[in-house]
Scaffold this motif. Sequence first.
Motif, PDB file in Angstrom:
ATOM      1  N   ARG A  95       0.832  -1.213   0.000  1.00  0.00           N
ATOM      2  CA  ARG A  95       0.000   0.000   0.000  1.00  0.00           C
ATOM      3  C   ARG A  95       0.866   1.263   0.000  1.00  0.00           C
ATOM      4  O   ARG A  95       0.611   2.192  -0.725  1.00  0.00           O
TER       5      ARG A  95
ATOM      6  N   GLN B  14     -19.822  -6.348  -2.972  1.00  0.00           N
ATOM      7  CA  GLN B  14     -18.483  -6.506  -3.537  1.00  0.00           C
ATOM      8  C   GLN B  14     -18.253  -7.985  -3.819  1.00  0.00           C
ATOM      9  O   GLN B  14     -18.638  -8.832  -3.010  1.00  0.00           O
TER      10      GLN B  14
ATOM     11  N   LYS C 162     -17.406  -9.997   8.221  1.00  0.00           N
ATOM     12  CA  LYS C 162     -16.566  -8.939   8.806  1.00  0.00           C
ATOM     13  C   LYS C 162     -17.329  -8.294   9.943  1.00  0.00           C
ATOM     14  O   LYS C 162     -18.394  -7.729   9.672  1.00  0.00           O
TER      15      LYS C 162
ATOM     16  N   ILE D 190     -13.011  -7.350   4.440  1.00  0.00           N
ATOM     17  CA  ILE D 190     -13.537  -7.689   3.120  1.00  0.00           C
ATOM     18  C   ILE D 190     -12.391  -8.137   2.218  1.00  0.00           C
ATOM     19  O   ILE D 190     -12.430  -9.203   1.619  1.00  0.00           O
ATOM     20  N   GLU D 191     -11.363  -7.321   2.142  1.00  0.00           N
ATOM     21  CA  GLU D 191     -10.175  -7.721   1.388  1.00  0.00           C
ATOM     22  C   GLU D 191      -9.367  -8.709   2.221  1.00  0.00           C
ATOM     23  O   GLU D 191      -9.508  -8.747   3.443  1.00  0.00           O
TER      24      GLU D 191
HETATM   25  P1  XMP Z   1     -11.767  -3.992   4.385  1.00  0.00           P
HETATM   26  O1  XMP Z   1     -10.863  -4.935   3.664  1.00  0.00           O
HETATM   27  O2  XMP Z   1     -11.048  -3.075   5.330  1.00  0.00           O
HETATM   28  O3  XMP Z   1     -12.385  -3.057   3.241  1.00  0.00           O
HETATM   29  O4  XMP Z   1     -12.929  -4.678   5.049  1.00  0.00           O
HETATM   30  C1  XMP Z   1     -13.457  -2.187   3.388  1.00  0.00           C
HETATM   31  C2  XMP Z   1     -13.677  -1.486   2.055  1.00  0.00           C
HETATM   32  O5  XMP Z   1     -12.551  -0.673   1.732  1.00  0.00           O
HETATM   33  C3  XMP Z   1     -11.939  -1.103   0.517  1.00  0.00           C
HETATM   34  N1  XMP Z   1     -10.490  -1.015   0.699  1.00  0.00           N
HETATM   35  C4  XMP Z   1      -9.727  -0.006   0.229  1.00  0.00           C
HETATM   36  N2  XMP Z   1     -10.048   1.078  -0.498  1.00  0.00           N
HETATM   37  N3  XMP Z   1      -7.777   1.746  -0.473  1.00  0.00           N
HETATM   38  C5  XMP Z   1      -9.060   1.947  -0.873  1.00  0.00           C
HETATM   39  O6  XMP Z   1      -9.335   2.919  -1.576  1.00  0.00           O
HETATM   40  C6  XMP Z   1      -7.382   0.690   0.262  1.00  0.00           C
HETATM   41  O7  XMP Z   1      -6.209   0.539   0.604  1.00  0.00           O
HETATM   42  C7  XMP Z   1      -8.415  -0.240   0.629  1.00  0.00           C
HETATM   43  N4  XMP Z   1      -8.409  -1.391   1.337  1.00  0.00           N
HETATM   44  C8  XMP Z   1      -9.699  -1.847   1.365  1.00  0.00           C
HETATM   45  C9  XMP Z   1     -12.416  -2.523   0.309  1.00  0.00           C
HETATM   46  O8  XMP Z   1     -12.382  -2.898  -1.057  1.00  0.00           O
HETATM   47  C10 XMP Z   1     -13.811  -2.453   0.880  1.00  0.00           C
HETATM   48  O9  XMP Z   1     -14.709  -1.882  -0.043  1.00  0.00           O
END
Ligand code: XMP
Length: 520
Positions: free
Chosen positions: A303, A441, A512, A517-518
């Motif tokens: 990242r 998603q 979650k 999610i990712e």
């Molecule tokens: P997680 O994985 O934290 O994701 O449950 C929640 C939402 O955020 C998106 N996501 C990101 N979006 N930069 C972004 O712009 C990032 O580094 C990033 N990491 C996760 C993910 O796709 C989901 O919609």
Amino acid sequence: MVEDILTERPVLVLDFGAQYVQLIARRVRERQAFARIVRHDITAERVRELNPLGLILSGGPSSVYEPGAPQCDPAIFELGLPILGICYGMQLACRALGGRIEPAPAREFGRSECRVLDPSEPLFQGVPERTTVWMSHGDQILDPGGEFIPLAATPTCPVAAVRHRDRPILGLQFHPEVSHTPAGSVILGNFLDLICGNPHEWTMETFLERACAQVADRVGVDDRVVCGLSGGVDSAVCAALLAKAVGPRTVCVFVDTGLLRTGEREGVARAFGGRHGLELRVVDAADLFLGALEGVVDPQEKRRRIGRVFIDVFREEARSIPGARFLAQGTLYPDVIESGGAVDGPTANIKLHHNVGGLPAELGFELIEPLRDLFKDEVRKLGLELGLPESLVWRHPFPGPGLAVRCLGEVTRPRLEVLRQADKIFLEELAAAGLERQTAQAFAVLLPIQSVGVMGDGRTYESVVAIRAVETDDFMTADWSRLPHELLEKVSTRITNGVRGVNRVVYDITSKPPGTIEWE
Ligand code: XMP
């Protein structure tokens, strides 16, 4: 910004720390009234200046008697404005006007059967006499005082709704904003229409007209606006709005990071190439990004590197745009509220979320954020109003770092290609089953392990692909999608037969929390 472009009389939602405050605002907007979330201690003077249709006092985690519990300016009750208190907000209103609040014998949390005491009350027009409501409270009103008339009751809460004898002040102990209160939107609609006299002026059609006029005014005739396109809904709608407002003075920059899904670059070019004279620059930066990712397996490091390269690439491109003074971003209302950036809004919240497509201030531009008053569902409506294709307007969010965080382990071109093919198959089948909109998603993840399989007569030792589909409203929590087994089977068969190097497909059944999610 807010005051510049919006002329509707707002409905002010005073935020007492409720989990559901944004939901209240969204529900109000669904009834075509412009809800604005404001600090709980906004002064009566400021309220008067804003000339609202009415006020909604939100719920909150505190008890009205607790030391330090958030209070409102008591003078707001003297303004003669319609007020609806929800849960904590109702208790506050009653207490301010003479009622007695006590801890309930037992906390009440969950569904409850509510009885409407007088069906002729305007607030309960069209609501069945017995209806399910969602409760979530520790205190309740013991005695509404001489000023308030009880309007509804539940088996454990004798004062579940109230009306002031002679002022337009109402209260609900339950939460009308949540979907577990089926009559909730009718009740809120009654408050807005019958008590506040809602003129139904908040529509995306009128918003668009005014937002365009304001952007045109701000940009003038000599300067240009740079708009970063990510391929997502927000930046796409932002760009389409700019195209309409200041057409040829908009330069959209789309960075091909080499971490995009199949067809993404082409889709953006199709939607924006030639739109109202807007200039689209596609920057091919795959080598830079993939170079920076060589040998990196740590998700946070991926990242960081992607973020750095992105800013460098963008800065370089922006330098070559003559007259570029403004940078447009698709920032939405929830981001503005949560970062504490709204005029009169609450101070920053605890939310620590990804900075979606945010570029740093030191790039030297003045910011234009035409969507900063809108919720996501409103942005989608606006996108349709602007003539964007449904496929773009309804697309799932895609993380800024792209496929790098779905390609677990090292990110290489061959591995990205495997992931792209698997992802495309999954999304095609999901769309063919008509389930794209039901999921928030859906994507494939390439795992950094190999497993044994058999193909024909031979043993294979190849990669594993995980597929993930979730349902969520806010992406802060999510439930895994119960996709039909037939669909999963088809996806698995197509991937293992058609994607070289993959011999196993697994389905992620983690919600979650505890998962995210990712995968990275
Ligand atoms: P997680 O994985 O934290 O994701 O449950 C929640 C939402 O955020 C998106 N996501 C990101 N979006 N930069 C972004 O712009 C990032 O580094 C990033 N990491 C996760 C993910 O796709 C989901 O919609």
